[in-house]
Design a protein around this motif. Structure first.
Motif, PDB file in Angstrom:
ATOM      1  N   ALA A 250       0.832  -1.206   0.000  1.00 39.38           N
ATOM      2  CA  ALA A 250       0.000   0.000   0.000  1.00 39.38           C
ATOM      3  C   ALA A 250       0.866   1.256   0.000  1.00 39.38           C
ATOM      4  O   ALA A 250       0.522   2.261  -0.621  1.00 39.38           O
ATOM      5  CB  ALA A 250      -0.921   0.003   1.208  1.00 39.38           C
ATOM      6  N   GLY A 251       1.999   1.191   0.690  1.00 40.16           N
ATOM      7  CA  GLY A 251       2.910   2.327   0.710  1.00 40.16           C
ATOM      8  C   GLY A 251       3.506   2.627  -0.649  1.00 40.16           C
ATOM      9  O   GLY A 251       3.847   3.771  -0.956  1.00 40.16           O
ATOM     10  N   ALA A 252       3.634   1.602  -1.493  1.00 42.53           N
ATOM     11  CA  ALA A 252       4.172   1.813  -2.838  1.00 42.53           C
ATOM     12  C   ALA A 252       3.234   2.659  -3.687  1.00 42.53           C
ATOM     13  O   ALA A 252       3.655   3.278  -4.658  1.00 42.53           O
ATOM     14  CB  ALA A 252       4.419   0.472  -3.519  1.00 42.53           C
ATOM     15  N   LEU A 253       1.973   2.717  -3.302  1.00 44.80           N
ATOM     16  CA  LEU A 253       0.982   3.469  -4.074  1.00 44.80           C
ATOM     17  C   LEU A 253       0.733   4.861  -3.509  1.00 44.80           C
ATOM     18  O   LEU A 253      -0.282   5.486  -3.805  1.00 44.80           O
ATOM     19  CB  LEU A 253      -0.333   2.685  -4.111  1.00 44.80           C
ATOM     20  CG  LEU A 253      -0.243   1.288  -4.721  1.00 44.80           C
ATOM     21  CD1 LEU A 253      -1.568   0.563  -4.578  1.00 44.80           C
ATOM     22  CD2 LEU A 253       0.172   1.366  -6.170  1.00 44.80           C
ATOM     23  N   TRP A 254       1.661   5.391  -2.717  1.00 45.78           N
ATOM     24  CA  TRP A 254       1.433   6.677  -2.068  1.00 45.78           C
ATOM     25  C   TRP A 254       1.208   7.835  -3.034  1.00 45.78           C
ATOM     26  O   TRP A 254       0.439   8.749  -2.697  1.00 45.78           O
ATOM     27  CB  TRP A 254       2.556   7.004  -1.084  1.00 45.78           C
ATOM     28  CG  TRP A 254       3.874   7.342  -1.679  1.00 45.78           C
ATOM     29  CD1 TRP A 254       4.895   6.494  -1.923  1.00 45.78           C
ATOM     30  CD2 TRP A 254       4.325   8.639  -2.101  1.00 45.78           C
ATOM     31  NE1 TRP A 254       5.948   7.155  -2.480  1.00 45.78           N
ATOM     32  CE2 TRP A 254       5.624   8.490  -2.597  1.00 45.78           C
ATOM     33  CE3 TRP A 254       3.758   9.910  -2.116  1.00 45.78           C
ATOM     34  CZ2 TRP A 254       6.357   9.542  -3.097  1.00 45.78           C
ATOM     35  CZ3 TRP A 254       4.493  10.965  -2.616  1.00 45.78           C
ATOM     36  CH2 TRP A 254       5.777  10.772  -3.092  1.00 45.78           C
ATOM     37  N   PRO A 255       1.754   7.868  -4.237  1.00 43.71           N
ATOM     38  CA  PRO A 255       1.398   8.977  -5.138  1.00 43.71           C
ATOM     39  C   PRO A 255      -0.086   8.984  -5.508  1.00 43.71           C
ATOM     40  O   PRO A 255      -0.687  10.035  -5.699  1.00 43.71           O
ATOM     41  CB  PRO A 255       2.267   8.739  -6.374  1.00 43.71           C
ATOM     42  CG  PRO A 255       3.436   7.968  -5.870  1.00 43.71           C
ATOM     43  CD  PRO A 255       2.858   7.078  -4.811  1.00 43.71           C
ATOM     44  N   LEU A 256      -0.689   7.806  -5.577  1.00 43.02           N
ATOM     45  CA  LEU A 256      -2.122   7.740  -5.860  1.00 43.02           C
ATOM     46  C   LEU A 256      -2.942   8.298  -4.706  1.00 43.02           C
ATOM     47  O   LEU A 256      -4.021   8.860  -4.925  1.00 43.02           O
ATOM     48  CB  LEU A 256      -2.539   6.308  -6.164  1.00 43.02           C
ATOM     49  CG  LEU A 256      -1.932   5.685  -7.418  1.00 43.02           C
ATOM     50  CD1 LEU A 256      -2.375   4.243  -7.580  1.00 43.02           C
ATOM     51  CD2 LEU A 256      -2.290   6.505  -8.640  1.00 43.02           C
ATOM     52  N   LEU A 257      -2.450   8.148  -3.483  1.00 40.64           N
ATOM     53  CA  LEU A 257      -3.140   8.733  -2.346  1.00 40.64           C
ATOM     54  C   LEU A 257      -3.148  10.251  -2.431  1.00 40.64           C
ATOM     55  O   LEU A 257      -4.147  10.905  -2.109  1.00 40.64           O
ATOM     56  CB  LEU A 257      -2.480   8.284  -1.038  1.00 40.64           C
ATOM     57  CG  LEU A 257      -2.563   6.803  -0.707  1.00 40.64           C
ATOM     58  CD1 LEU A 257      -1.741   6.492   0.532  1.00 40.64           C
ATOM     59  CD2 LEU A 257      -4.002   6.398  -0.503  1.00 40.64           C
ATOM     60  N   ILE A 258      -2.055  10.823  -2.884  1.00 36.91           N
ATOM     61  CA  ILE A 258      -1.993  12.283  -3.037  1.00 36.91           C
ATOM     62  C   ILE A 258      -2.957  12.730  -4.135  1.00 36.91           C
ATOM     63  O   ILE A 258      -3.700  13.703  -3.963  1.00 36.91           O
ATOM     64  CB  ILE A 258      -0.553  12.728  -3.340  1.00 36.91           C
ATOM     65  CG1 ILE A 258       0.325  12.497  -2.107  1.00 36.91           C
ATOM     66  CG2 ILE A 258      -0.516  14.196  -3.758  1.00 36.91           C
ATOM     67  CD1 ILE A 258       1.781  12.772  -2.328  1.00 36.91           C
ATOM     68  N   LEU A 259      -2.970  12.021  -5.250  1.00 35.80           N
ATOM     69  CA  LEU A 259      -3.905  12.367  -6.322  1.00 35.80           C
ATOM     70  C   LEU A 259      -5.350  12.229  -5.862  1.00 35.80           C
ATOM     71  O   LEU A 259      -6.204  13.048  -6.208  1.00 35.80           O
ATOM     72  CB  LEU A 259      -3.661  11.483  -7.550  1.00 35.80           C
ATOM     73  CG  LEU A 259      -2.371  11.732  -8.308  1.00 35.80           C
ATOM     74  CD1 LEU A 259      -2.221  10.711  -9.427  1.00 35.80           C
ATOM     75  CD2 LEU A 259      -2.350  13.138  -8.868  1.00 35.80           C
ATOM     76  N   GLY A 260      -5.635  11.202  -5.090  1.00 38.16           N
ATOM     77  CA  GLY A 260      -6.985  11.018  -4.560  1.00 38.16           C
ATOM     78  C   GLY A 260      -7.381  12.138  -3.611  1.00 38.16           C
ATOM     79  O   GLY A 260      -8.518  12.603  -3.624  1.00 38.16           O
ATOM     80  N   ALA A 261      -6.444  12.588  -2.786  1.00 39.50           N
ATOM     81  CA  ALA A 261      -6.742  13.693  -1.865  1.00 39.50           C
ATOM     82  C   ALA A 261      -7.005  14.985  -2.624  1.00 39.50           C
ATOM     83  O   ALA A 261      -7.908  15.756  -2.279  1.00 39.50           O
ATOM     84  CB  ALA A 261      -5.585  13.880  -0.889  1.00 39.50           C
ATOM     85  N   VAL A 262      -6.250  15.236  -3.679  1.00 42.36           N
ATOM     86  CA  VAL A 262      -6.473  16.429  -4.497  1.00 42.36           C
ATOM     87  C   VAL A 262      -7.836  16.349  -5.193  1.00 42.36           C
ATOM     88  O   VAL A 262      -8.594  17.321  -5.220  1.00 42.36           O
ATOM     89  CB  VAL A 262      -5.332  16.602  -5.526  1.00 42.36           C
ATOM     90  CG1 VAL A 262      -5.663  17.665  -6.555  1.00 42.36           C
ATOM     91  CG2 VAL A 262      -4.037  16.931  -4.819  1.00 42.36           C
ATOM     92  N   GLU A 263      -8.162  15.190  -5.728  1.00 44.43           N
ATOM     93  CA  GLU A 263      -9.455  15.006  -6.386  1.00 44.43           C
ATOM     94  C   GLU A 263     -10.601  15.174  -5.394  1.00 44.43           C
ATOM     95  O   GLU A 263     -11.601  15.823  -5.692  1.00 44.43           O
ATOM     96  CB  GLU A 263      -9.516  13.622  -7.033  1.00 44.43           C
ATOM     97  CG  GLU A 263     -10.785  13.358  -7.801  1.00 44.43           C
ATOM     98  CD  GLU A 263     -10.914  14.203  -9.050  1.00 44.43           C
ATOM     99  OE1 GLU A 263     -12.060  14.397  -9.497  1.00 44.43           O
ATOM    100  OE2 GLU A 263      -9.899  14.658  -9.577  1.00 44.43           O
ATOM    101  N   PHE A 264     -10.453  14.609  -4.206  1.00 41.74           N
ATOM    102  CA  PHE A 264     -11.498  14.745  -3.186  1.00 41.74           C
ATOM    103  C   PHE A 264     -11.692  16.199  -2.795  1.00 41.74           C
ATOM    104  O   PHE A 264     -12.824  16.658  -2.642  1.00 41.74           O
ATOM    105  CB  PHE A 264     -11.139  13.912  -1.948  1.00 41.74           C
ATOM    106  CG  PHE A 264     -12.133  14.049  -0.842  1.00 41.74           C
ATOM    107  CD1 PHE A 264     -13.351  13.415  -0.913  1.00 41.74           C
ATOM    108  CD2 PHE A 264     -11.847  14.829   0.263  1.00 41.74           C
ATOM    109  CE1 PHE A 264     -14.276  13.547   0.104  1.00 41.74           C
ATOM    110  CE2 PHE A 264     -12.759  14.966   1.290  1.00 41.74           C
ATOM    111  CZ  PHE A 264     -13.987  14.325   1.207  1.00 41.74           C
ATOM    112  N   SER A 265     -10.605  16.947  -2.630  1.00 43.25           N
ATOM    113  CA  SER A 265     -10.734  18.347  -2.240  1.00 43.25           C
ATOM    114  C   SER A 265     -11.380  19.173  -3.341  1.00 43.25           C
ATOM    115  O   SER A 265     -12.153  20.090  -3.058  1.00 43.25           O
ATOM    116  CB  SER A 265      -9.373  18.928  -1.854  1.00 43.25           C
ATOM    117  OG  SER A 265      -8.529  18.981  -2.978  1.00 43.25           O
ATOM    118  N   SER A 266     -11.109  18.860  -4.612  1.00 47.21           N
ATOM    119  CA  SER A 266     -11.744  19.609  -5.692  1.00 47.21           C
ATOM    120  C   SER A 266     -13.236  19.299  -5.771  1.00 47.21           C
ATOM    121  O   SER A 266     -14.045  20.193  -6.021  1.00 47.21           O
ATOM    122  CB  SER A 266     -11.065  19.323  -7.028  1.00 47.21           C
ATOM    123  OG  SER A 266     -11.245  17.977  -7.390  1.00 47.21           O
ATOM    124  N   VAL A 267     -13.630  18.063  -5.531  1.00 47.93           N
ATOM    125  CA  VAL A 267     -15.054  17.710  -5.510  1.00 47.93           C
ATOM    126  C   VAL A 267     -15.740  18.381  -4.327  1.00 47.93           C
ATOM    127  O   VAL A 267     -16.857  18.901  -4.452  1.00 47.93           O
ATOM    128  CB  VAL A 267     -15.237  16.176  -5.471  1.00 47.93           C
ATOM    129  CG1 VAL A 267     -16.674  15.795  -5.178  1.00 47.93           C
ATOM    130  CG2 VAL A 267     -14.796  15.570  -6.784  1.00 47.93           C
TER     131      VAL A 267
END
Length: 91
Positions: free
Chosen positions: A44-61
């Protein structure tokens, strides 16, 4: 430049894997431990860039839905009216 990007990725991977592991130990069941907990945390830690993208997407929504709640359509037309002139907080 490539070495810096690789180093940043590996540091982010290690930090996020440790945080995920500690969170899963804290929130997990003491009576039914998850098998291969550290390996899953590292994966799961290997996918940390996707977590950042998800947080940005969530904040824009969240920002768009908050702004949309302060705008009304006038008579069903394409013209919109601002309901309140206050600053729209991001929740």
């Amino acid at each position: 430049m490539v070495q810096t990007v690789i180093a940043a990725y590996l540091i982010g991977w290690a930090l996020s894997a440790v945080v995920i592991y500690m969170a899963s130990r804290h929130m997990g069941s003491k009576y039914e431990p998850v098998p291969h907990q550290f390996a899953l945390s590292a994966g799961a830690g290997a996918l940390w860039p996707l977590l950042i993208l998800g947080a940005v997407e969530f904040s824009s929504v969240a920002a768009a839905s908050s702004a949309a709640s302060h705008v009304e359509s006038v008579d069903g037309s394409s013209h919109h009216l601002l309901v309140s002139a206050t600053v729209v907080p991001l929740r």
